[in-house]
Design a protein around this motif. Structure first.
Motif, PDB file in Angstrom:
ATOM      1  N   ASP A   1       4.648  -1.381  -2.937  1.00 25.28           N
ATOM      2  CA  ASP A   1       5.828  -0.523  -2.796  1.00 25.28           C
ATOM      3  C   ASP A   1       5.700   0.713  -3.677  1.00 25.28           C
ATOM      4  N   LEU A   2       5.340   0.494  -4.925  1.00 24.56           N
ATOM      5  CA  LEU A   2       5.201   1.611  -5.862  1.00 24.56           C
ATOM      6  C   LEU A   2       4.084   2.543  -5.436  1.00 24.56           C
ATOM      7  N   MET A   3       3.017   1.977  -4.921  1.00 23.02           N
ATOM      8  CA  MET A   3       1.872   2.768  -4.465  1.00 23.02           C
ATOM      9  C   MET A   3       2.278   3.683  -3.315  1.00 23.02           C
ATOM     10  N   ALA A   4       3.088   3.166  -2.379  1.00 25.12           N
ATOM     11  CA  ALA A   4       3.528   3.972  -1.241  1.00 25.12           C
ATOM     12  C   ALA A   4       4.364   5.164  -1.691  1.00 25.12           C
ATOM     13  N   LEU A   5       5.287   4.933  -2.599  1.00 28.10           N
ATOM     14  CA  LEU A   5       6.124   6.031  -3.094  1.00 28.10           C
ATOM     15  C   LEU A   5       5.277   7.061  -3.838  1.00 28.10           C
TER      16      LEU A   5
END
Length: 245
Positions: free
Chosen positions: A147-151
């Motif tokens: 999730d953090l990587m996508a943002l």
């Protein structure tokens, strides 16, 4: 919090259970990003887990669709076997200990899904190889890392200038992992006020439906397929960080 990733004490590499070290997190995020960049460039490289055997320990037959964890492991060169558990065995008994030892002799890593925490701990204690507690599951740190990587890939940067608004239950396991990792990496997080609004947040996480998070950037919702790809790369980075070379 129940450990989401357990490693035997004689296995080298970071221990990434309920105590997550900032350096470990940064390293795995960076590795996942490198895997994604190589995939985009069409040069995924060699298969570092070639010849390794991973067991997916499950209480029921496999689903028709290929699990994401299996796909991630196969792309790294590993062989993956679905191992279906038989009738329940007392986790403190000699039969369960013998099962764990046998699995450790046959496989280089074991992923356990739908097992009680005591069962996972006993397998981890006696198998002598990395043992994961549902590595692909929503409560595992790998999902929050994805999730953090996508943002981040869509322009969200550490610091107060690009806050992330979070809508949903902040006490859910996935949310707790996301909050911890985001804060360790220096991202700014905001919860809605009593009216349900968050001001000046260009990025957001809609976790109102806990089974289907929607991540949004200034350009709009981040494609679910891209989020799934990030999850695959996060799983691969976890495997490479925890399986001995």
């Amino acid at each position: 919090m129940t450990q989401s990733l357990q490693l035997s004490s004689n296995i080298s590499g970071p221990r990434l259970g309920d105590t997550f070290l900032a350096g470990d997190l940064s390293s795995i995020l960076a590795h996942a990003s490198r895997l994604k960049a190589a995939w985009r460039a069409g040069s995924a490289g060699d298969r570092p887990l070639l010849g390794r055997n991973i067991a997916l320990l499950r209480p029921r037959p496999p689903e028709p669709d290929l699990p994401l964890l299996q796909r991630a492991a196969l792309e790294l060169g590993a062989r993956v076997a679905h191992v279906r558990l038989g009738p329940p065995i007392e986790p403190t008994g000699t039969k369960f200990r013998g099962l764990a030892q046998m699995l450790g002799r046959l496989y280089d890593a074991i992923d356990c899904a739908e097992l009680a925490p005591a069962e996972v701990r006993m397998i981890e204690q006696h198998a002598g190889v990395p043992v994961y507690d549902d590595l692909e599951g929503p409560g595992h740190p790998a999902r929050a890392l994805a999730d953090l990587m996508a943002l981040r890939d869509h322009g969200c940067k550490p610091g107060p200038n690009t806050p992330i608004a979070f809508f949903g239950d902040p006490l859910a396991v996935r949310a707790k992992n996301f909050f911890e990792f985001a804060r360790r990496e220096g991202f700014s997080l905001r919860l809605p006020d009593p009216s349900g609004a968050v001001s000046d947040a260009a990025f957001s996480v809609d976790a109102v439906d806990p089974d289907h998070w929607v991540l949004r950037a200034p350009t709009g919702p981040i494609d679910a397929a891209e989020c799934a790809q990030n999850h695959r790369f996060a799983l691969q980075a976890m495997l490479l960080a925890t399986m001995p070379a």
